[in-house]
Structures are given as structure tokens and as C-alpha cells.
Enzyme design. Structure first.
Site, mmCIF file in Angstrom:
data_model
loop_
_atom_site.group_PDB
_atom_site.id
_atom_site.type_symbol
_atom_site.label_atom_id
_atom_site.label_comp_id
_atom_site.label_asym_id
_atom_site.label_seq_id
_atom_site.Cartn_x
_atom_site.Cartn_y
_atom_site.Cartn_z
ATOM 1 N N GLY A 44 -3.000 -4.639 2.755
ATOM 2 C CA GLY A 44 -3.029 -5.141 4.206
ATOM 3 C C GLY A 44 -2.669 -6.711 4.703
ATOM 4 O O GLY A 44 -2.325 -6.413 5.818
ATOM 5 N N ASP A 189 8.504 5.303 -2.550
ATOM 6 C CA ASP A 189 9.062 6.007 -3.422
ATOM 7 C C ASP A 189 10.603 5.986 -3.129
ATOM 8 O O ASP A 189 11.375 5.960 -3.990
ATOM 9 C CB ASP A 189 8.654 7.551 -3.129
ATOM 10 N N HIS A 216 3.484 12.466 -2.816
ATOM 11 C CA HIS A 216 3.481 11.172 -3.525
ATOM 12 C C HIS A 216 2.471 10.911 -4.714
ATOM 13 O O HIS A 216 1.522 10.317 -4.564
ATOM 14 C CB HIS A 216 3.076 10.010 -2.279
#
Ligand code: NAD
Ligand code: LMR
Length: 353
Positions: A44, A189, A216
Site C-alpha cells: 500500500g 506475472d 494468479h
């Protein structure tokens, strides 16, 4: 718009592109409000910083819980000194009170919400092990998005993406909202595949763009090396190991951090790459990125493939394209596992949303 595209491209690739914008551009181009939920966490904080540095962003909400390691107002005070046009505002919420009762000011007017709020893995855990705790956190935030910013693009970073995205998209459907506003962020990815291909070929990562489709987690992460001109030159005998390294990229970081978290900095970079593309699309420059969304490109109801982001968010979901025989085998393997993980999210939505 050309300058936006330039910002997007160089932002992803070169640290030198963070030069502050000309003063004259400040008020004219800053138009978007972005929220980062879990904005005081490992992903974050750097993600909030990178989004606050986008010159089209006028306001960033940093939201986290009252017992976060750093108060969200502290993150906001710190980032509020950056020489960019964005105003950064912190919001601390009490997790024992429904998020929807606390996030009106935080979310109202948001164009993009990025959600890395939730627990990360420790060594030995799968992403799926995080489902019970993280689905509840995501549901709280997504319900608040449905109420206060139903037109915003909601990028879910929190794991397990494969199950949480279907659960939250179903929540939107039940509320009569567009499930395509809910987008699973799988950009890390692609970033990993690009970097690993660059290492093997000696080419610059900025010239490589490997589509990564499926989902994912584990075998659902399916890099399509045959579709990038540089990775397509890698000999077939090297592909399975490269594929496996891409699938296991998250675990590589979890193990290296030895119980102290999972990928945060590379995820913040990837989240900002995703977020900046979405904002460029909203501003009128269509952009492409693979993302995990409600989809009909396969028989599965959710799938990651190339998506075009435009003025209202997801504008077009592209077909998978041509696969070689190795990739066709991998697609079947990916879809088998993904189906189970999607079903878990759909079951959650049935009983909880
Ligand atoms: P972290 O523990 O460092 O940060 C999570 C933050 O969420 C903390 O600050 C915590 O206080 C906050 N939080 C908890 N409950 C909340 C709530 N109800 N509302 C708002 N905030 C809340 O973890 P991290 O390393 O930043 O990872 C966050 C999530 O992102 C994990 O689930 C992790 O698995 C996932 N992740 C996804 C990808 C991806 O590619 N999609 C990559 C890396 C990590
Ligand atoms: C990643 O791919 O790095 C994330 O999904 C975090 C994890 O748990 O591996």
C-alpha cells in the site's frame, strides 16, 4: 493525450521519468481521484506513492485500519510533501464496524480503487489459504465501492485473486452493477515474465511484453512466450523452466522474505503500471494490459487475457490468440485448477453476498 501515453510507458520502465511536471500542467491535467485500501501496508505505501506521482491524479485516499503499523494519516502527511499535484488524504477505519459505514468521504468521487488490503502469505502457505480472512476484508471494501463509487474501476490485488474476483464481481451483479468494474490485478506475472526473458535473452525488458493469461496462482499463471517476438526466440527446451519460474515468482519472494511477507515493492510497481494504464484509458487513451475479469474467451466465467481499458474502464476483452502445442497443454492444466478456484469464489458469493 500523447504526453499521457509517454508518461505511462516511461513510468513503467525508467526511474528518470519521475521528473516533476511543468507547473502549467498541474491544474489542467489532474482530474482523477484514486483510493488505495490497505494503503499503510507493505504494498500500500509504495503503491500510494507511485499513484500520487501520476500527474493526472488530483487526490489520493489512503485507507487502512486503526491498528495499521503506520497511521494512514501519517502516510498521507508524508506523501503530501511530494512535488506533484495530488492531494493525499488518510482514512483510518475500525474493522469491527462495517466499512460501508465509514468510507463515504474516502471513496466518493473515486475513478480508480486499488485494494491490497489483506493478509500476505508466509512460507508453506498457498494463496488459497488466505481466502477466509481476505474475502471478508475485500467484501467490506467492495460493498463500500458499490455504494459510493459504483463507476470506479476496482483493481483487486488481495489474494487469492482467482477466487476473490469472482466473489466480488458476483456481489456487483447482485447489486445491479457492472461486474466488469471488478478487475483482478495480475500485472506482476507479466512484469516477472518480461524480466526473466530479458535475463535469458540479454535483451532489454522494455522491449519485451509477454502476455500472461489464466489466473494468479500456481499453474493457473500461464505465460504465453510464443506471442512475444523476443521470448519466441527462446529454444523450446528452456521454456518449461522459464514457465515454472514465472509461476513460482511469488513463492520465490515469500521464501526469501522468510516469514516477513510477500512481494511488496515489485507489486507496488506492477499495481502502479496497472493503475496508470487504467487512468490513461479513462482519460481517453485506450491501453492494453492482461487482467483477470468476467470473461467469455474460454468456457470459464473468469479468466485473465489481454484487456483494453478505455473511457469507462474495461472496453474490450481479447481472445487468447494462437497457442503452440506446449501452451495448449498448459491451458488445459491452468483451466482445470482455475475452475475449482472460481467455484470457491462463486460459492462464497452465494452464501455471503
Ligand atoms: P501487508 O500486511 O503488508 O499490508 C496489508 C494491509 O492491509 C495492512 O496495512 C493492514 O492493516 C491492511 N488491512 C487489513 N484489514 C484491512 C481492512 N479491513 N481495511 C483496510 N485495510 C486493511 O500485506 P501486503 O504485503 O501489502 O499484501 C497485501 C495483499 O496483497 C495480500 O493478500 C497479498 O497476498 C496480496 N498480493 C497480491 C499480489 C498480486 O499479484 N495480485 C502480489 C503481492 C501481494
Ligand atoms: C505474488 O505473486 O507475489 C503474490 O501473489 C504474493 C504471493 O503470495 O505470492
Amino acid at each position: 493525450m500523447a504526453s499521457l501515453r509517454v508518461l505511462g510507458r516511461t513510468f513503467h520502465r525508467a526511474a528518470g521519468s519521475f521528473a516533476r511536471p511543468a507547473a502549467a500542467a498541474f491544474s489542467s491535467s489532474a482530474q482523477f481521484k484514486v483510493c488505495i485500501n490497505g494503503g499503510a501496508g507493505g504494498i500500500g505505501q509504495p503503491l500510494t506513492m507511485l499513484m500520487a506521482m501520476n500527474e493526472t491524479v488530483k487526490e489520493v485516499s489512503v485507507q487502512d485500519v486503526t491498528m495499521a503499523a503506520v497511521p494512514p494519516s501519517g502516510v498521507a502527511a508524508d506523501l503530501g510533501h511530494l512535488e506533484f499535484p495530488s492531494k493525499v488524504v488518510g482514512y483510518a477505519t475500525d474493522p469491527s464496524v462495517p466499512a460501508v459505514e465509514q468510507l463515504e468521504a474516502c471513496l466518493t468521487g473515486c475513478n480508480l480503487v486499488l485494494i491490497p488490503a489483506g493478509m500476505p502469505r508466509k512460507p508453506g502457505m498457498t494463496r488459497d489459504d488466505l481466502f477466509n480472512v481476505n474475502a471478508g476484508i475485500a467484501k467490506g471494501v467492495v460493498e463500500a465501492c458499490a455504494k459510493f463509487c459504483p463507476d470506479a474501476v476496482v483493481g483487486l490485488i488481495v489474494n487469492p485473486v482467482n477466487s476473490i474476483v469472482p466473489a466480488m464481481a458476483e456481489l456487483y451483479k447482485k447489486k445491479g452493477l457492472d461486474p466488469l468494474k471488478i478487475v483482478g490485478v495480475t500485472t506482476l506475472d507479466i512484469v516477472r515474465a518480461n524480466k526473466f526473458v530479458a535475463e535469458i535473452t540479454g535483451k532489454s525488458p522494455k522491449d519485451i511484453e509477454v502476455p500472461v493469461i489464466g489466473g494468479h496462482a500456481g499453474v493457473t499463471i500461464m505465460p504465453v512466450f510464443s506471442q512475444d517476438p523476443i521470448s519466441a526466440t527462446i529454444s523450446a527446451d528452456k521454456i518449461p523452466a522459464l514457465d515454472k519460474r514465472t509461476q513460482d515468482g511469488g513463492t520465490e519472494v515469500v521464501e526469501a522474505k522468510a516469514g516477513k511477507g510477500s512481494a511488496t515493492l515489485s507489486m507496488a510497481y506492477s499495481g502502479a503500471r496497472f493503475g496508470n494504464k487504467v487512468l490513461a484509458g479513462l482519460a481517453g487513451t485506450p491501453t492494453d494490459e492482461c487482467a483477470y475479469v468476467a470473461s467469455s474467451v474460454t468456457e470459464l466465467p473468469y479468466f485473465s487475457s489481454k484487456v483494453t481499458f478505455g473511457k469507462t474502464g474495461v472496453e474490450k476483452i481479447h481472445d487468447i490468440g494462437t497457442l503452440n502445442s506446449y501452451e495448449q497443454g498448459r491451458l488445459k492444466e491452468a483451466m482445470d485448477q482455475l475452475k475449482t478456484e472460481i467455484d470457491k469464489g462463486l460459492d462464497y458469493a452465494k452464501s455471503n453476498c
